[in-house]
Design an enzyme around this catalytic site. Structure first.
Site, PDB file in Angstrom:
ATOM      1  N   TYR A 135      17.160  79.519  -2.840  1.00 21.22           N
ATOM      2  CA  TYR A 135      16.807  80.804  -2.225  1.00 21.22           C
ATOM      3  C   TYR A 135      16.481  81.867  -3.265  1.00 21.22           C
ATOM      4  CZ  TYR A 135      17.786  80.274   2.780  1.00 21.22           C
ATOM      5  OH  TYR A 135      17.734  79.945   4.096  1.00 21.22           O
ATOM      6  N   LYS A 190      24.002  66.740  -2.236  1.00 22.41           N
ATOM      7  CA  LYS A 190      22.968  65.695  -2.292  1.00 22.41           C
ATOM      8  C   LYS A 190      23.041  65.130  -3.712  1.00 22.41           C
ATOM      9  CE  LYS A 190      19.585  63.325  -0.458  1.00 22.41           C
ATOM     10  NZ  LYS A 190      19.765  62.376   0.639  1.00 22.41           N
ATOM     11  N   ASP A 222      22.455  64.641   4.438  1.00 22.28           N
ATOM     12  CA  ASP A 222      21.803  63.925   5.556  1.00 22.28           C
ATOM     13  C   ASP A 222      22.857  63.277   6.446  1.00 22.28           C
ATOM     14  OD1 ASP A 222      22.387  62.287   3.383  1.00 22.28           O
ATOM     15  OD2 ASP A 222      20.604  61.035   3.582  1.00 22.28           O
ATOM     16  N   ASP A 246      22.198  76.830   5.344  1.00 20.24           N
ATOM     17  CA  ASP A 246      21.294  77.451   6.321  1.00 20.24           C
ATOM     18  C   ASP A 246      21.024  76.471   7.455  1.00 20.24           C
ATOM     19  OD1 ASP A 246      19.398  79.325   7.371  1.00 20.24           O
ATOM     20  OD2 ASP A 246      17.804  78.046   6.571  1.00 20.24           O
ATOM     21  N   ASP A 250      22.969  76.271  11.534  1.00 20.07           N
ATOM     22  CA  ASP A 250      22.235  76.332  12.815  1.00 20.07           C
ATOM     23  C   ASP A 250      22.585  75.126  13.674  1.00 20.07           C
ATOM     24  OD1 ASP A 250      20.864  78.696  12.251  1.00 20.07           O
ATOM     25  OD2 ASP A 250      18.943  77.891  12.969  1.00 20.07           O
TER      26      ASP A 250
HETATM   27  C1  IPM Z   1      20.131  82.929   8.190  1.00 20.61           C
HETATM   28  C2  IPM Z   1      18.649  83.146   8.320  1.00 20.61           C
HETATM   29  C3  IPM Z   1      18.119  83.718   7.009  1.00 20.61           C
HETATM   30  C4  IPM Z   1      18.354  82.662   5.949  1.00 20.61           C
HETATM   31  C5  IPM Z   1      16.662  84.188   7.045  1.00 20.61           C
HETATM   32  C6  IPM Z   1      16.422  85.200   8.139  1.00 20.61           C
HETATM   33  C7  IPM Z   1      16.225  84.731   5.720  1.00 20.61           C
HETATM   34  O1  IPM Z   1      18.019  81.973   8.681  1.00 20.61           O
HETATM   35  O2  IPM Z   1      20.856  83.923   7.957  1.00 20.61           O
HETATM   36  O3  IPM Z   1      20.566  81.799   8.311  1.00 20.61           O
HETATM   37  O4  IPM Z   1      17.523  81.776   5.747  1.00 20.61           O
HETATM   38  O5  IPM Z   1      19.388  82.737   5.282  1.00 20.61           O
HETATM   39 MG    MG Z   2      19.345  80.363   9.088  1.00 26.08          MG
END
Ligand code: IPM
Ligand code: MG
Length: 362
Positions: A135, A190, A222, A246, A250
């Protein structure tokens, strides 16, 4: 104590308004000051993270953040895109430790796309390193390739990197958090392919020796993605880098069926923190008054606990949210047959009412 309130874009303004309403009713002694961030700040000041907003965030004890982004900004140069605001805040405030709990609320078991028995009682804490990795790694950019498969062709590149202190400090955060839970940490890497993540694994193992009471295991990313849908309850604390975190956060959030329920906290070494829902700005439903404000309200509770030293107030919010769910109120994202569909504002009002009732009846 001072809270910077940064609602941002899309549903950000609607959901943050509800969290502010909840904070107000707690009648605690702190100051709240709002500022623009993301696309809203770009429109008004030509930059997604104006100096004045950054200054406010820096001088506050905590930041309550909504969400940023809208498709209409996708064509802007990267430094002007709304996402740069959140990345800039993370970097400038040094918010390296990101806590993303994935909890399955008893009343919402049916909201998950997984079988109820797989997720009932799910309570995972993902700890994502937030200021390093690919990042922020330099160099990055575009250039003409001098080697590789197509010398002379245009190419783009990013740099994945971690320094020893960066890995050590996030590992400590994970082990400390595990001590307050079931004393288990899974470090996701990884290491079979990436130098960066063999280094990560070695250092996490080293730090783990300082915590003999905490059980540590390692998993490739993975496999972790697979195990999260196969047997999510086997995880407790998961610690990983920025990129993998990240993605996995999710995935973990969606296991519960209700990303609209999940808060998050990003802390620096002095416990200053940024608190935001795990979901984004949802431009498709913005302005309609249907977004779920509970993730933001629960983020405000995390803020009270972690940065403002008000654990009782945090408990009051969390128990009010459970009461409201038990009473059957649901926003569209968590609605199911037999429950009552409400909008953003009604949901916020219901949490306020549950807090007030508890205050009166003791
Ligand atoms: C998160 C989001 C952010 C990230 C984006 C909006 C930059 O997806 O907070 O997970 O990738 O960290
Ligand atoms: Mg995210």
């Amino acid at each position: 104590m001072k809270i910077a309130v940064l609602p941002g874009d899309g549903i950000g303004t609607e959901i943050v308004a509800e969290a502010v309403k909840v904070l107000d009713v707690l009648d605690l002694k702190f100051e709240m000051e709002s500022a623009l961030v993301g696309g809203a700040a770009y429109e008004a000041h030509g930059h997604p993270l104006p100096e004045s907003t950054l200054k406010l965030a820096k001088e506050s004890d905590a930041v309550l953040f909504g969400a940023v982004g809208d498709w209409k900004y996708d064509k802007l140069d990267r430094p002007l895109r709304p996402e740069q605001a959140i990345l800039g805040l993370r970097k400038n405030l040094g918010l390296f430790a990101n806590f993303r709990p994935a909890i399955c609320y008893e009343q919402l078991v049916d909201a998950s796309s997984l079988k109820p028995e797989l997720i009932a009682g799910l309570d995972i804490l993902i700890i994502r390193e937030l200021t390093g990795d690919i990042y922020f790694g330099q160099p990055r950019g575009r250039r003409t390739a001098v080697d590789g498969h197509f010398p002379g062709a245009e190419e783009a590149f990013d740099t994945m990197r971690y320094s020893r202190p960066e890995v050590e400090r996030i590992a400590r955060v994970a082990f400390e958090a595990a001590r307050k839970r079931s004393k288990r940490v899974t470090s996701v890497d990884k290491a079979n392919v990436l130098e960066t993540f063999q280094f990560w694994k070695d250092i996490v193992t080293e730090v783990g020796k300082e915590y003999p009471d905490v059980e540590l295991d390692h998993m490739y990313v993975d496999n972790a993605a697979m195990q999260l849908v196969k047997a999510p309850k086997k995880f407790d604390v998961v610690v990983t880098g920025n990129m993998f975190g990240d993605i996995l956060s999710d995935e973990a959030a969606m296991l519960t069926g209700s990303i609209g329920m999940l808060p998050s906290a990003s802390l620096n070494s002095s416990n200053q923190g940024l608190y935001e829902p795990s979901h984004g700005s949802a431009p498709d439903i913005a302005g309609k008054g249907v977004a779920n404000p509970l993730a933001t309200i629960l983020s405000a509770a995390m803020m009270l606990r972690f940065s403002l030293n008000q654990p009782e107030a945090a408990d009051r919010i969390e128990s009010a949210v459970k009461d409201v769910l038990a009473s059957g109120l649901r926003t569209g994202d968590i609605w199911s047959e037999g429950t009552k569909r409400v909008g953003t504002r009604e949901m916020g009002d219901a949490v306020v009412a549950a807090i007030t009732k508890k205050t009166i009846t003791g």
